[in-house]
Write a protein that holds these residues in place. Structure first.
Motif, PDB file in Angstrom:
ATOM      1  N   LEU A   6       0.710  -1.284   0.072  1.00 57.17           N
ATOM      2  CA  LEU A   6       0.010  -0.121  -0.071  1.00 57.17           C
ATOM      3  C   LEU A   6       0.942   1.149   0.019  1.00 57.17           C
ATOM      4  O   LEU A   6       1.615   1.515   0.832  1.00 57.17           O
ATOM      5  N   ARG A   7       0.954   2.206  -0.969  1.00 53.97           N
ATOM      6  CA  ARG A   7       1.550   3.229  -1.024  1.00 53.97           C
ATOM      7  C   ARG A   7       2.953   3.327  -0.785  1.00 53.97           C
ATOM      8  O   ARG A   7       3.485   3.934   0.026  1.00 53.97           O
ATOM      9  N   GLY A   8       3.543   2.098  -1.624  1.00 55.32           N
ATOM     10  CA  GLY A   8       5.114   2.216  -1.419  1.00 55.32           C
ATOM     11  C   GLY A   8       5.592   1.373  -0.312  1.00 55.32           C
ATOM     12  O   GLY A   8       6.733   1.264  -0.133  1.00 55.32           O
ATOM     13  N   LYS A   9       4.643   0.922   0.637  1.00 57.89           N
ATOM     14  CA  LYS A   9       5.137   0.243   1.681  1.00 57.89           C
ATOM     15  C   LYS A   9       4.404  -1.032   1.966  1.00 57.89           C
ATOM     16  O   LYS A   9       2.966  -1.292   1.490  1.00 57.89           O
ATOM     17  N   THR A  10       4.903  -2.300   2.574  1.00 60.63           N
ATOM     18  CA  THR A  10       4.170  -3.419   2.643  1.00 60.63           C
ATOM     19  C   THR A  10       3.971  -3.780   4.176  1.00 60.63           C
ATOM     20  O   THR A  10       4.833  -3.879   4.771  1.00 60.63           O
ATOM     21  N   TYR A  11       2.578  -4.067   4.258  1.00 59.35           N
ATOM     22  CA  TYR A  11       2.302  -4.375   5.615  1.00 59.35           C
ATOM     23  C   TYR A  11       1.860  -5.710   5.489  1.00 59.35           C
ATOM     24  O   TYR A  11       1.361  -6.658   4.808  1.00 59.35           O
TER      25      TYR A  11
END
Length: 288
Positions: free
Chosen positions: A190-195
């Motif tokens: 999500l938006r350049g970050k992985t959760y």
């Protein structure tokens, strides 16, 4: 006891898969509004009660249909409408009519002469008896609010399955003990970050599991979306979860307890995401 209804998207949209995420979003909005404001929608709930095996509840009549409520059945009056849970059957006994097993009735419900509707939902160790008054939703409900469709909300997540689902006991929104099964983990970009999020299901047997549920809060929570949390679902062939799943965040929906106190929601299982998920269902309308 699991007294809330997930997964919901399969219930609302049926088994059909939507190749077009925008069409899925449009169908989701229409189905959610029907689920909220229909004759047996969330805003039409007048009362609900839990009935254990071998027990029954009677419908306590009032001066008007709007006053009717469930009460513990003491067996003192044969004039009352009763719902009995016995041997896997939910027997509705209406005076002067043949008894009906609600669990095998169309949509598990029956309309009473005064316009009220009785429905039964089965759980592992009980049934929940719902009482609906369609005039309530006509008075209390207009429509739900949603964020506009955004193609950036359609993402592919990686799923790591647990060979054996792990039971997780938790306190829900009504301070009751609930049980969900941790079936694996999802890596969601999500938006350049992985959760990394825990994925849940209400079933513990992989042969019965056909969806993963992600429970989340984010920067919109308590602002433009329900503070308790929202649900994101991904579906697949029963017992065959793929390693990569498509998630359509435009179909995020609020925990059902956002709309009615008669639901139990797993608010203690949410994952906080440090981003604003401006997708799916917004904050619910106020009850009037």
């Amino acid at each position: 006891m699991r007294l809330w209804l997930y997964p919901l998207l399969a219930l609302l949209l049926g088994a059909s898969a939507f190749a077009d995420p925008r069409q899925e979003y449009d169908a989701f909005r229409a189905a959610m509004n029907q689920h909220a404001g229909g004759p047996t929608g969330m805003y039409a709930i007048q009362d609900a009660t839990v009935i254990a095996p071998g027990k029954s509840a009677r419908l306590r009549p009032g001066a008007k249909p709007a006053d009717a409520r469930w009460a513990e059945d003491g067996g003192k009056s044969d004039a009352a409408t009763r719902l009995e849970y016995r041997d896997g059957r939910a027997w509705l006994r209406v005076p002067g009519r043949e008894r009906i097993d609600l669990l095998r009735a169309p949509e598990q419900q029956h309309a009473l002469a005064d316009g009220l509707i009785v429905r039964a939902t089965a759980y592992e160790d009980s049934i929940k008896a719902w009482l609906y008054n369609p005039t309530l939703s006509q008075r209390r409900f207009r429509e739900l609010s949603f964020f506009p469709y955004d193609a950036s909300g359609v993402v592919e997540g990686k799923f790591q399955r647990k060979p054996v689902p792990v039971g997780v006991s938790h306190l829900d929104s009504r301070n009751h003990t609930g049980l969900m099964y941790w079936v694996g983990d999802v890596e969601l970009p999500l938006r350049g970050k992985t959760y990394r999020l825990r994925a849940y299901n209400k079933e513990k047997d992989w042969n019965k599991i056909e969806a993963v549920l992600l429970f989340v809060t984010d920067r919109t929570s308590n602002k433009t979306s329900y503070g308790g949390g929202r649900v994101l679902e991904a579906h697949f062939a029963k017992g065959q979860p793929p390693a990569a799943m498509r998630f359509n965040l435009n179909t995020l929906y609020a925990f059902l307890c956002a709309h009615s106190d008669y639901y139990n929601c797993p608010i203690k299982l949410t994952t906080r995401l440090d981003t604003a998920l401006e997708y799916g269902e917004k904050y619910p309308p106020l009850l009037k």
